[in-house]
Design an enzyme around this catalytic site. Structure first.
Site: not given
Ligand code: NAD
Length: 352
Positions: A102, A132-134, A157, A161
């Site tokens: 993915t 992400t900062d990770e 993960y 990323k």
């Molecule tokens: N949550 C955090 O604290 C955080 C921090 C920094 C960056 N991020 C980044 O932000 C983004 C969103 O994070 P989140 O926490 O909202 O994630 P989340 O897991 O809540 O949502 C991910 C979404 O992507 C969709 N998805 C997953 N696989 C898919 C695919 N193959 N095709 C189409 N859609 C697909 C899912 O259905 C879901 O709606 C990610 O890229 C994550 O790496 C998250």
């Protein structure tokens, strides 16, 4: 419509806040929410805006290259804001390959679709990758991640990323694709799936269940209110410099144990329970492998160059978050029972 934007992962936690912000703030933009509706995607998050005339939902999987090409040809987007991802570290330890498919291949499919659609005519176009900062690895007691910190991911993960970030930069350097990347710290707020620390603890406190805290609870993270992240994405999408990276963070570091204690205190007050009741639920559990000690982000560049700052303190954001969960117990019940997965089929009269 003035512009068309494809926002991937718009049914997820952060994506739903970004979609709502863009749909309501820019009525002259057509917003296409492209999401595969995995366990983390929940269209109930967007029930309030689903009938807006400038909003379209496309049930599609970014790992399907041909479908991405088709949708880009159909909608001819001016911009992409790419959030779709597998996002949970614990799940990446169980099934790393799902994260490669993915997060890496899905991202490359989108880059290819954008490149093919835009055919070198990049004026007014933008591919925005949300990361992400990770990717920067772990810090000791001192220091902050800057945009110059070398990548050093430790979990499947963060490795996936990091890889996707490299591909986005490579498409900029190789093909001139107009890209921008942001690397953000931990988000919290409404609509967060209750497998992550804050919503999990809120859910368990409501239900008098143990509050699992990894190791000795000293892991330190920076926390940002999700609506402030969405505001930052809006700003960077419109004003960020082509090819640049911006770190986004809350200037807000907390050790997990202190955060959980604060949450317990606020929950006791809101639920009318004697102080100290919820803290008795805290249970230290076996550490996760490869657990990074501390992340802390220097969000100085986005502040200096674009004037962005978080709008709420952690105490305010946490209080707003708890209020939301208490007012939306049905959302929480649907998510924890799996009932939310039937919403799409019922709403859109199709098989989910
Ligand atoms: N949550 C955090 O604290 C955080 C921090 C920094 C960056 N991020 C980044 O932000 C983004 C969103 O994070 P989140 O926490 O909202 O994630 P989340 O897991 O809540 O949502 C991910 C979404 O992507 C969709 N998805 C997953 N696989 C898919 C695919 N193959 N095709 C189409 N859609 C697909 C899912 O259905 C879901 O709606 C990610 O890229 C994550 O790496 C998250």
């Amino acid at each position: 419509m003035n512009k068309t934007l494809i926002i991937t992962g718009g049914a997820g936690f952060i994506g739903s806040h970004v979609v709502r912000l863009f749909v309501t703030k820019y009525p002259d933009y057509r917003i296409v929410n492209l999401d595969a509706l995995t366990y983390a995607g929940n269209l109930e998050n967007l029930a309030d805006i689903q009938d807006a005339p400038n909003y379209v939902f496309e049930h599609a999987d970014i790992t399907n290259a041909a479908r991405m090409q088709e949708l880009f040809a159909q909608y001819r987007p001016d911009g992409v804001i790419h959030l779709a991802a597998e996002s949970h570290v614990d799940r990446s330890i169980e099934s790393p390959l799902d994260f490669v498919i993915t997060n890496v291949i899905g991202t490359v499919n989108l880059l290819n679709a954008a490149r093919q659609q835009w055919k070198g005519a990049f004026e007014g176009k933008r591919f925005y990758h949300v990361s992400t900062d990770e990717v920067y690895g772990a810090l000791g007691a001192e220091g902050l991640f800057t945009e110059q910190t070398p990548y050093d991911p430790h979990s499947p993960y963060s490795a996936s990323k990091a890889s996707s970030d490299h591909f986005v930069r490579a498409y900029h350097d190789t093909y001139g694709l107009p890209v921008v990347i942001t690397n953000c710290s931990n988000n919290y707020g409404p609509n967060h799936f209750p497998e992550k620390l804050i919503p999990l603890c809120i859910h368990n406190i409501i239900n008098n269940k143990p509050l699992p805290v990894y190791g000795d609870g000293k892991y330190t993270r920076d926390w940002l209110f999700v609506k402030d992240h969405a505001r930052a994405i809006d700003l960077v999408f419109h004003e960020g410099k082509n090819g640049d990276t911006y770190n986004i963070g809350g200037f807000n570091e907390w050790q997990n144990i202190d955060l959980v204690q604060l949450l317990c205190k606020q929950m006791d007050e809101k639920l009318g329970r004697p102080e100290g009741t919820s803290a008795q639920l805290i249970t230290f559990v076996k550490d996760r492998p490869g657990h990074d000690l501390r992340y802390a982000i220097d969000a100085g560049k986005i502040n200096r160059e674009l004037g962005w700052l978080p709008s709420v303190t952690f105490e305010q954001g946490l209080s707003l978050t708890i209020d939301w969960y208490l007012a939306n117990e049905e959302w929480l019940r649907h998510v924890t029972s799996g009932a939310y997965q039937q919403y799409y089929a019922a709403q859109y009269q199709v098989q989910s």
